[in-house]
Write a protein that holds these residues in place. Structure first.
Motif, short mmCIF file in Angstrom:
data_model
loop_
_atom_site.label_atom_id
_atom_site.label_comp_id
_atom_site.label_asym_id
_atom_site.label_seq_id
_atom_site.Cartn_x
_atom_site.Cartn_y
_atom_site.Cartn_z
N VAL A 1 32.29 24.64 23.01
CA VAL A 1 32.76 25.92 22.43
C VAL A 1 33.71 26.67 23.28
N SER A 2 34.90 26.94 22.66
CA SER A 2 36.10 28.01 23.61
C SER A 2 36.21 29.14 22.88
N ILE A 3 36.05 30.18 23.70
CA ILE A 3 36.27 31.54 23.29
C ILE A 3 37.57 31.82 23.79
N ILE A 4 38.44 32.76 23.33
CA ILE A 4 39.63 33.01 23.62
C ILE A 4 39.95 34.69 23.07
N ASN A 5 39.99 35.44 24.10
CA ASN A 5 40.55 36.90 23.86
C ASN A 5 41.82 36.99 24.29
N ASN B 1 41.43 18.51 25.55
CA ASN B 1 42.21 19.38 24.90
C ASN B 1 41.33 20.33 24.11
N ILE B 2 41.62 21.44 23.87
CA ILE B 2 41.00 22.60 23.29
C ILE B 2 40.62 22.03 21.80
N LEU B 3 41.59 21.31 21.19
CA LEU B 3 41.42 20.97 19.76
C LEU B 3 40.35 20.01 19.73
N ASP B 4 39.68 19.38 20.80
CA ASP B 4 38.67 18.41 20.82
C ASP B 4 37.36 19.16 20.97
N HIS B 5 37.31 20.37 20.73
CA HIS B 5 35.99 21.32 20.98
C HIS B 5 35.41 21.36 19.52
N ASP B 6 34.06 21.52 19.36
CA ASP B 6 33.38 21.72 18.12
C ASP B 6 33.86 23.19 17.60
N LEU B 7 33.99 24.12 18.22
CA LEU B 7 34.52 25.40 17.89
C LEU B 7 35.39 26.14 18.53
N VAL B 8 36.20 26.75 18.20
CA VAL B 8 37.19 27.63 19.03
C VAL B 8 37.09 29.09 18.29
N ARG C 1 42.45 40.84 15.20
CA ARG C 1 42.20 39.91 14.29
C ARG C 1 41.11 38.85 15.00
N ILE C 2 40.42 38.50 14.16
CA ILE C 2 39.59 37.36 14.77
C ILE C 2 39.64 35.96 13.89
N LEU C 3 39.79 34.93 14.49
CA LEU C 3 40.18 33.55 14.03
C LEU C 3 39.23 32.55 14.30
N TRP C 4 39.02 31.50 13.61
CA TRP C 4 37.95 30.63 14.18
C TRP C 4 38.56 29.29 13.46
N ARG C 5 38.19 28.12 14.49
CA ARG C 5 38.83 26.72 14.04
C ARG C 5 37.56 25.80 14.52
N LEU C 6 37.22 24.96 13.40
CA LEU C 6 36.04 23.89 13.43
C LEU C 6 36.74 22.77 13.63
N LYS C 7 36.02 21.85 14.39
CA LYS C 7 36.71 20.51 14.22
C LYS C 7 36.49 19.63 13.22
N ARG C 8 37.44 19.03 12.82
CA ARG C 8 37.38 18.05 11.62
C ARG C 8 36.83 18.95 10.20
N GLN C 9 37.34 20.01 10.20
CA GLN C 9 36.98 20.89 9.17
C GLN C 9 37.58 20.50 7.72
N PRO C 10 37.01 20.37 6.62
CA PRO C 10 37.26 20.17 5.41
C PRO C 10 38.24 21.18 4.73
N GLN C 11 38.81 21.19 3.85
CA GLN C 11 39.32 22.38 3.06
C GLN C 11 38.30 23.02 2.31
N ALA C 12 38.35 24.53 2.69
CA ALA C 12 37.24 25.52 2.25
C ALA C 12 37.68 26.81 2.02
N THR C 13 37.13 27.55 1.33
CA THR C 13 37.50 28.84 1.01
C THR C 13 36.55 29.73 1.81
#
Length: 470
Positions: free
Chosen positions: A164-168, A201-208, A291-303
């Motif tokens: 998990v990576s957390i960025i402020n 790479n941060i994009l390999d993390h499970d959650l950002v 703002r607060i954003l998040w990214r999950l690895k290998r995420q599918p399209q979702a609402t």
């Protein structure tokens, strides 16, 4: 009967995470932050707080004071959250290097600060053996990349075995600097590499989790239209001209970051000590800068109304995304998100099991029994701390012992050490034991709460000069 797959035996856990972002405009903490921290929400049972502040007082005297002592905001959050069993998840300098480092250089990696940016993580103490802080980074982007008034701070950790990576962050201001904001966003992202951890790479993390004062503005519409739309709570037209929303529609990487619906008023810019938008001569146009954003690895399209998946057993649900109009110490309103993180732990048992049922006292010592897993690599500088329940951070031990120096017996995986309790007055308080691993720079075992039976204590004795420091 077919054999059961071991994976199916792992129970899914649901952990609640509360994320706070607030540009505090150099202000001191207000008297009450119950609404911000959702302390009065009886429907919440939070496990982790992630708190990011921007524009903390970063004058030279304030920075020197905060280096020598706890900054006022960190101290305030610890005072409020420690009675609720929250502790700053943090690491320590190795024992062997204590004499080589001045006190001001000892680091707390549950928090990271870069001038006006501060990032804090608090977790309920029972989660600490499953949280390993791997790295922290500061990425200045102000003044050609050398000044930390703008940029990002990151904490990279393992959470129940997941990365998990957390960025402020605090990005450049003003309407015309949108391209610069996007450039800084990319630069901060590019700097988050962790070769030493075999996660390049941060994009390999499970959650950002990425949040902060991003400073994106509302294009095209004039001040009067924006204010009337806010007054009538008609936000849909404003969403279409929000610079971050526009960028997410066109940038493939930004598109992977999700955000809750902006159902609250723009959080900038207010007259201080009021809920009135800017009445100064500049009359800045309101915007959703925070703002607060998040990214999950290998995420599918979702609402926003459906769960998003990064791995077969790693699921994130957004419970709330709101602003808090109650607070007026700043020209920004704070924003919070509450998430439910559902996961099957990749690590389901602590590396060290401390056995409070085996505790017994002998004169001024407490006998502690503990066991360790076969793959745990102990160090001569590992130590066990004795704490009162309600500790603010891991420096709050009332006594401690170096496990190798004070080991009295071991057999069949069971180890025993004595810890000095001569300085502890007779009390009905409950206590905890933490086992700190020097190799992993984290707590790897915690006992259940227990009481030390009232007894006659000996006179106070001196502590070992080489005390564990965080």
């Amino acid at each position: 009967m077919a054999a059961m797959n071991p994976q199916t035996e792992l129970r899914v856990r649901t952990l609640s995470i509360h994320v706070v972002t607030w540009n505090v405009a150099s202000a001191a903490p207000p008297p009450d932050l119950s609404d911000l921290l959702q302390l009065n929400n009886l429907n919440l049972n939070l496990d982790v707080y992630v708190i990011g502040l921007q524009e903390m007082n970063c004058g030279i005297m304030s920075l020197l004071s905060d280096t020598a002592f706890e900054d006022p905001w960190s101290s305030f959050f610890m005072d409020v959250l420690s009675p609720l069993s929250f502790v700053k998840a943090q690491t320590s300098v190795a024992r062997g290097s204590l004499e080589l480092l001045p006190a001001l250089c000892r680091s707390e990696v549950s928090s990271v600060r870069m001038q006006g940016l501060l990032l804090l993580i608090f977790a309920k103490y029972q989660h600490l053996p499953f949280i390993q802080i791997l790295s922290t980074k500061s990425t200045p982007t102000g003044l050609f990349g050398y000044w930390g008034n703008k940029g990002g701070v990151n904490i990279f950790l393992k959470f129940y075995g997941y990365y998990v990576s957390i960025i402020n962050c605090h990005l450049p201001p003003h309407m015309a600097n949108n391209d610069q904001r996007l450039e800084h966003f990319d630069r901060i992202l590019e700097m988050q590499n962790f070769e030493a951890q075999d996660i390049p790479n941060i994009l390999d993390h499970d959650l950002v989790l990425w949040f902060g004062d991003m400073n994106f503005r509302i294009e095209d519409f004039g001040l009067h239209f924006v204010r009337e739309s806010i007054k009538n709570q008609c936000y849909s037209d404003l969403w279409e001209k929000d610079q971050l929303s526009i960028a997410k529609r066109h940038d493939p990487l930004l598109r992977e970051f999700q955000e809750g619906p902006l159902l609250f008023p723009p959080t900038y810019k207010f007259d201080k000590n009021s809920n009135n938008y800017d009445t100064s001569e500049k009359k800045r146009k309101p915007a959703w800068t925070d703002r607060i954003l998040w990214r999950l690895k290998r995420q599918p399209q979702a609402t926003i109304h459906t769960p998003t998946l990064s791995a077969p057993h790693f699921t994130l649900f957004l419970r709330s995304y709101v602003s808090h109009m109650l607070y007026s110490i700043s020209d920004h309103k704070p924003v919070t998100s509450t998430f439910d993180l559902e996961l099957k732990p990749l690590v389901s048992a602590p590396l060290i099991t401390l056995l409070p049922e085996s505790l017994c006292t002998e004169e001024s010592d407490l006998l502690i029994s503990y066991s360790l897993t076969a793959d745990f690599l102990s160090s001569p500088w590992d130590w066990i701390g004795l704490y009162k329940v309600g500790l603010r951070h891991i420096n709050d031990y009332v006594s401690y012992v170096w496990v190798r120096d004070n080991q009295v017996s071991f057999s069949d995986g069971l180890n025993q050490v004595y810890i000095d309790i001569s300085d502890i007055p007779e009390t009905e308080d409950q206590f905890l034991l933490f086992y700190y691993s020097n190799n992993l720079h984290s707590v790897v075992g915690i006992s259940k709460p227990f009481k030390i039976q009232p007894r006659s204590f000996l006179a106070e004795g001196p502590l070992d000069e080489a005390q564990p420091q965080i």
